[in-house]
Design a protein around this motif. Sequence first.
Motif, PDB file in Angstrom:
ATOM      1  N   PRO A  88       0.810  -1.206   0.000  1.00  0.00           N
ATOM      2  CA  PRO A  88       0.000   0.000   0.000  1.00  0.00           C
ATOM      3  C   PRO A  88       0.852   1.269   0.000  1.00  0.00           C
ATOM      4  CG  PRO A  88      -0.473  -1.344   1.959  1.00  0.00           C
ATOM      5  CD  PRO A  88       0.605  -2.017   1.191  1.00  0.00           C
ATOM      6  N   GLY A  89       2.075   1.179   0.518  1.00  0.00           N
ATOM      7  CA  GLY A  89       2.972   2.343   0.566  1.00  0.00           C
ATOM      8  C   GLY A  89       3.546   2.668  -0.793  1.00  0.00           C
ATOM      9  N   LYS A  90       4.163   3.831  -0.887  1.00  0.00           N
ATOM     10  CA  LYS A  90       4.660   4.277  -2.188  1.00  0.00           C
ATOM     11  C   LYS A  90       5.962   3.613  -2.626  1.00  0.00           C
ATOM     12  CE  LYS A  90       6.594   8.529  -0.266  1.00  0.00           C
ATOM     13  NZ  LYS A  90       6.566   9.970  -0.351  1.00  0.00           N
ATOM     14  N   PHE A  91       6.664   2.934  -1.716  1.00  0.00           N
ATOM     15  CA  PHE A  91       7.926   2.307  -2.107  1.00  0.00           C
ATOM     16  C   PHE A  91       7.762   0.914  -2.695  1.00  0.00           C
ATOM     17  CE2 PHE A  91       9.401   5.357   1.175  1.00  0.00           C
ATOM     18  CZ  PHE A  91      10.075   6.196   0.306  1.00  0.00           C
ATOM     19  N   GLY A  92       6.582   0.339  -2.608  1.00  0.00           N
ATOM     20  CA  GLY A  92       6.264  -0.900  -3.309  1.00  0.00           C
ATOM     21  C   GLY A  92       7.191  -2.069  -3.058  1.00  0.00           C
ATOM     22  N   LYS A 114      16.635  -6.479 -14.072  1.00  0.00           N
ATOM     23  CA  LYS A 114      15.675  -5.558 -14.672  1.00  0.00           C
ATOM     24  C   LYS A 114      14.696  -6.324 -15.544  1.00  0.00           C
ATOM     25  CE  LYS A 114      17.672  -1.664 -13.346  1.00  0.00           C
ATOM     26  NZ  LYS A 114      17.065  -0.634 -12.592  1.00  0.00           N
ATOM     27  N   PRO A 115      13.477  -5.916 -15.630  1.00  0.00           N
ATOM     28  CA  PRO A 115      12.870  -4.807 -14.912  1.00  0.00           C
ATOM     29  C   PRO A 115      12.482  -5.211 -13.486  1.00  0.00           C
ATOM     30  CG  PRO A 115      11.237  -5.774 -16.373  1.00  0.00           C
ATOM     31  CD  PRO A 115      12.534  -6.509 -16.604  1.00  0.00           C
ATOM     32  N   GLU A 116      12.615  -4.274 -12.578  1.00  0.00           N
ATOM     33  CA  GLU A 116      12.158  -4.477 -11.215  1.00  0.00           C
ATOM     34  C   GLU A 116      10.662  -4.183 -11.172  1.00  0.00           C
ATOM     35  OE1 GLU A 116      15.796  -3.295  -8.332  1.00  0.00           O
ATOM     36  OE2 GLU A 116      14.957  -1.645  -9.501  1.00  0.00           O
ATOM     37  N   VAL A 117       9.933  -4.984 -10.401  1.00  0.00           N
ATOM     38  CA  VAL A 117       8.496  -4.762 -10.236  1.00  0.00           C
ATOM     39  C   VAL A 117       8.238  -4.481  -8.766  1.00  0.00           C
ATOM     40  CG1 VAL A 117       6.175  -5.723 -10.470  1.00  0.00           C
ATOM     41  CG2 VAL A 117       7.905  -6.200 -12.218  1.00  0.00           C
ATOM     42  N   MET A 118       8.092  -3.208  -8.447  1.00  0.00           N
ATOM     43  CA  MET A 118       7.823  -2.744  -7.083  1.00  0.00           C
ATOM     44  C   MET A 118       6.576  -1.875  -7.155  1.00  0.00           C
ATOM     45  SD  MET A 118      11.655  -1.629  -6.073  1.00  0.00           S
ATOM     46  CE  MET A 118      13.030  -2.745  -6.279  1.00  0.00           C
ATOM     47  N   VAL A 119       5.434  -2.480  -6.889  1.00  0.00           N
ATOM     48  CA  VAL A 119       4.153  -1.821  -7.088  1.00  0.00           C
ATOM     49  C   VAL A 119       3.720  -1.148  -5.791  1.00  0.00           C
ATOM     50  CG1 VAL A 119       1.759  -2.109  -7.810  1.00  0.00           C
ATOM     51  CG2 VAL A 119       3.550  -3.566  -8.803  1.00  0.00           C
ATOM     52  N   GLY A 120       3.692   0.171  -5.793  1.00  0.00           N
ATOM     53  CA  GLY A 120       3.222   0.938  -4.646  1.00  0.00           C
ATOM     54  C   GLY A 120       1.775   1.353  -4.845  1.00  0.00           C
ATOM     55  N   GLY A 121       1.118   1.742  -3.758  1.00  0.00           N
ATOM     56  CA  GLY A 121      -0.272   2.185  -3.848  1.00  0.00           C
ATOM     57  C   GLY A 121      -1.184   1.113  -4.387  1.00  0.00           C
ATOM     58  N   VAL A 122      -0.966  -0.123  -3.971  1.00  0.00           N
ATOM     59  CA  VAL A 122      -1.629  -1.277  -4.560  1.00  0.00           C
ATOM     60  C   VAL A 122      -3.140  -1.322  -4.321  1.00  0.00           C
ATOM     61  CG1 VAL A 122      -1.301  -2.867  -2.631  1.00  0.00           C
ATOM     62  CG2 VAL A 122      -1.267  -3.734  -4.955  1.00  0.00           C
ATOM     63  N   MET A 123      -3.608  -0.636  -3.313  1.00  0.00           N
ATOM     64  CA  MET A 123      -5.015  -0.755  -2.932  1.00  0.00           C
ATOM     65  C   MET A 123      -5.994  -0.418  -4.058  1.00  0.00           C
ATOM     66  SD  MET A 123      -4.356  -1.989  -0.146  1.00  0.00           S
ATOM     67  CE  MET A 123      -5.583  -2.094   1.104  1.00  0.00           C
TER      68      MET A 123
END
Length: 157
Positions: A88-92, A114-123
């Motif tokens: 849920p945070g922005k750093f994913g 690469k590519p990195e998948v760090m999904v922030g704000g997931v809600m």
Amino acid sequence: MELAPAGMVITPASIDLPLYNEDLHERGDPAEVIKLKEQIAKADAVLIITPEYNYSVPGVLKNAIDWVSRPPEQPFSGKPVAIMGASPGKFGTARAQYHLRQTFVCLNAAVLNKPEVMVGGVMGLFDENGQMTDQPTREHIAKQLVALAALVDEKSR
């Protein structure tokens, strides 16, 4: 799994394992640990999808890695590994993923950079059925899976 490129089959694995204990390991790995080790050994690659807990790797995931990485058959050495996560945070999950990368250096895994998948704000990215609806995120995940398949091909040559 629906975003996997043609020819890639993603098989979920259970990491519901007892807490790692050297004494227990010396008596013989529990059946669920043996099963997980065998799944990883047989797989062409490993895909880890994780949340982030307290700026790091969830304990249950670290526990699974600790069990599987014990000799004599440590299946991560040379194995292609991709990491992705959402929070849920922005750093994913950035901090958890970097800690995982450090762990996999010790295990000699071939971690996809690469590519990195760090999904922030997931809600807001899923519908009520748990389906990912955000098209740019879906495309980014698909790119990582294609890159993982390419790493497997490269390693198999």
